[in-house]
Scaffold this motif. Structure first.
Motif, PDB file in Angstrom:
ATOM      1  N   GLY A   1       0.859  -1.353   0.152  1.00  0.00           N
ATOM      2  CA  GLY A   1      -0.078   0.043  -0.050  1.00  0.00           C
ATOM      3  C   GLY A   1       0.861   1.090   0.196  1.00  0.00           C
ATOM      4  N   GLY A   2       2.114   1.129   0.011  1.00  0.00           N
ATOM      5  CA  GLY A   2       2.962   2.447  -0.184  1.00  0.00           C
ATOM      6  C   GLY A   2       3.599   2.722   1.275  1.00  0.00           C
ATOM      7  N   ASP A   3       4.250   3.888   1.156  1.00  0.00           N
ATOM      8  CA  ASP A   3       4.818   4.652   2.430  1.00  0.00           C
ATOM      9  C   ASP A   3       3.903   4.876   3.473  1.00  0.00           C
ATOM     10  OD1 ASP A   3       6.555   6.118   4.169  1.00  0.00           O
ATOM     11  OD2 ASP A   3       7.757   7.047   2.434  1.00  0.00           O
ATOM     12  N   ALA A   4       4.362   4.323   4.516  1.00  0.00           N
ATOM     13  CA  ALA A   4       3.184   4.591   5.711  1.00  0.00           C
ATOM     14  C   ALA A   4       3.548   5.894   6.364  1.00  0.00           C
ATOM     15  CB  ALA A   4       3.485   3.414   6.843  1.00  0.00           C
ATOM     16  N   THR A   5       4.846   6.670   6.112  1.00  0.00           N
ATOM     17  CA  THR A   5       5.060   7.689   6.669  1.00  0.00           C
ATOM     18  C   THR A   5       4.577   9.096   6.066  1.00  0.00           C
ATOM     19  OG1 THR A   5       7.284   8.243   5.451  1.00  0.00           O
ATOM     20  CG2 THR A   5       7.315   6.631   7.725  1.00  0.00           C
ATOM     21  N   ILE A   6       3.926   8.940   5.015  1.00  0.00           N
ATOM     22  CA  ILE A   6       3.312  10.026   4.263  1.00  0.00           C
ATOM     23  C   ILE A   6       2.083  10.640   4.859  1.00  0.00           C
ATOM     24  CG2 ILE A   6       2.380  10.905   1.948  1.00  0.00           C
ATOM     25  CD1 ILE A   6       5.212   9.939   1.812  1.00  0.00           C
ATOM     26  N   LYS A   7       2.246  11.897   5.273  1.00  0.00           N
ATOM     27  CA  LYS A   7       0.839  12.417   5.944  1.00  0.00           C
ATOM     28  C   LYS A   7      -0.011  13.310   4.831  1.00  0.00           C
ATOM     29  CE  LYS A   7       2.092  11.140   9.993  1.00  0.00           C
ATOM     30  NZ  LYS A   7       1.810   9.806  10.494  1.00  0.00           N
ATOM     31  N   ARG A   8      -1.379  13.121   4.980  1.00  0.00           N
ATOM     32  CA  ARG A   8      -2.109  13.961   3.836  1.00  0.00           C
ATOM     33  C   ARG A   8      -2.303  15.051   4.487  1.00  0.00           C
ATOM     34  NH1 ARG A   8      -6.506  12.793   0.644  1.00  0.00           N
ATOM     35  NH2 ARG A   8      -7.871  14.672   0.511  1.00  0.00           N
ATOM     36  N   PRO A   9      -2.090  16.335   3.796  1.00  0.00           N
ATOM     37  CA  PRO A   9      -2.219  17.595   4.196  1.00  0.00           C
ATOM     38  C   PRO A   9      -3.611  17.769   5.205  1.00  0.00           C
ATOM     39  CG  PRO A   9      -1.629  17.846   1.905  1.00  0.00           C
ATOM     40  CD  PRO A   9      -1.845  16.304   2.221  1.00  0.00           C
ATOM     41  N   GLU A  10      -3.702  18.731   5.999  1.00  0.00           N
ATOM     42  CA  GLU A  10      -4.982  19.061   6.682  1.00  0.00           C
ATOM     43  C   GLU A  10      -6.133  19.466   5.778  1.00  0.00           C
ATOM     44  OE1 GLU A  10      -5.508  18.234  10.037  1.00  0.00           O
ATOM     45  OE2 GLU A  10      -3.569  17.520  10.280  1.00  0.00           O
ATOM     46  N   LEU A  11      -7.157  18.858   6.255  1.00  0.00           N
ATOM     47  CA  LEU A  11      -8.381  19.312   5.479  1.00  0.00           C
ATOM     48  C   LEU A  11      -8.496  21.050   5.764  1.00  0.00           C
ATOM     49  CD1 LEU A  11     -10.915  16.517   5.833  1.00  0.00           C
ATOM     50  CD2 LEU A  11      -9.682  17.161   3.727  1.00  0.00           C
ATOM     51  N   ASN A  12      -9.211  21.870   4.730  1.00  0.00           N
ATOM     52  CA  ASN A  12      -9.247  23.309   5.080  1.00  0.00           C
ATOM     53  C   ASN A  12      -8.269  23.823   5.279  1.00  0.00           C
ATOM     54  OD1 ASN A  12     -12.074  22.545   4.424  1.00  0.00           O
ATOM     55  ND2 ASN A  12     -12.226  22.114   6.647  1.00  0.00           N
ATOM     56  N   THR A  13      -6.957  23.636   4.777  1.00  0.00           N
ATOM     57  CA  THR A  13      -5.926  24.547   4.840  1.00  0.00           C
ATOM     58  C   THR A  13      -5.425  24.469   3.203  1.00  0.00           C
ATOM     59  OG1 THR A  13      -4.502  22.609   5.147  1.00  0.00           O
ATOM     60  CG2 THR A  13      -5.203  23.703   7.046  1.00  0.00           C
ATOM     61  N   GLU A  14      -4.673  25.760   2.984  1.00  0.00           N
ATOM     62  CA  GLU A  14      -4.221  26.025   1.835  1.00  0.00           C
ATOM     63  C   GLU A  14      -3.039  25.176   1.696  1.00  0.00           C
ATOM     64  OE1 GLU A  14      -4.602  28.122  -0.773  1.00  0.00           O
ATOM     65  OE2 GLU A  14      -6.753  28.335   0.074  1.00  0.00           O
ATOM     66  N   VAL A  15      -2.688  24.609   0.673  1.00  0.00           N
ATOM     67  CA  VAL A  15      -1.525  23.990   0.247  1.00  0.00           C
ATOM     68  C   VAL A  15      -1.143  24.461  -1.016  1.00  0.00           C
ATOM     69  CG1 VAL A  15      -1.840  21.932   1.487  1.00  0.00           C
ATOM     70  CG2 VAL A  15      -2.659  21.817  -0.777  1.00  0.00           C
ATOM     71  N   THR A  16       0.205  24.583  -1.338  1.00  0.00           N
ATOM     72  CA  THR A  16       0.792  24.706  -2.690  1.00  0.00           C
ATOM     73  C   THR A  16       0.596  23.641  -3.484  1.00  0.00           C
ATOM     74  OG1 THR A  16       2.949  24.030  -2.132  1.00  0.00           O
ATOM     75  CG2 THR A  16       2.212  26.292  -1.685  1.00  0.00           C
ATOM     76  N   ASP A  17       0.681  24.000  -4.907  1.00  0.00           N
ATOM     77  CA  ASP A  17       0.768  22.810  -5.992  1.00  0.00           C
ATOM     78  C   ASP A  17       1.794  21.978  -5.673  1.00  0.00           C
ATOM     79  OD1 ASP A  17      -1.493  23.914  -7.001  1.00  0.00           O
ATOM     80  OD2 ASP A  17      -0.430  24.879  -8.806  1.00  0.00           O
ATOM     81  N   GLN A  18       3.040  22.555  -5.223  1.00  0.00           N
ATOM     82  CA  GLN A  18       4.186  21.523  -4.983  1.00  0.00           C
ATOM     83  C   GLN A  18       3.976  20.740  -3.671  1.00  0.00           C
ATOM     84  OE1 GLN A  18       7.034  21.549  -6.994  1.00  0.00           O
ATOM     85  NE2 GLN A  18       7.095  19.720  -5.631  1.00  0.00           N
TER      86      GLN A  18
END
Ligand SMILES: [Zn+2]
Length: 88
Positions: free
Chosen positions: A20-37
């Motif tokens: 299932g992939g890397d277990a250390t990746i964290k999804r960006p918080e909901l309702n916060t601004e994230v850059t395209d990068q």
């Protein structure tokens, strides 16, 4: 072929599981601004390390639970398996 210890079922053959992939990746918080990068980094980019790595695995032909595997990517030695709520 690897033998993987599911934390819920015990030792089983690798062909019962899906990676299932890397277990250390964290999804960006909901309702916060994230850059395209930042979004690209979350969705596409992975480090592919040599050595110890924490991974997600799915016991797809068994209990269908997701869990974490601490595995050495060079030797394929499985150091530990953990339930999703557990940390190293
Ligand atoms: Zn299982």
């Amino acid at each position: 072929m690897l033998e993987i210890r599911c934390p819920y079922c015990g030792n089983r053959s690798q062909n019962e599981f899906a990676y299932g992939g890397d277990a250390t990746i964290k999804r960006p918080e909901l309702n916060t601004e994230v850059t395209d990068q930042e979004w690209d980094n979350f969705v596409y980019y992975r480090k592919n390390p040599r050595g110890n790595h924490l991974e997600l695995w799915h016991h797809i032909s068994g209990c269908r639970q997701w869990f974490k595997v601490h595995r050495n990517t060079a030797t394929h030695e499985i150091l530990k398996t953990l339930e999703m709520k557990e940390n190293l």
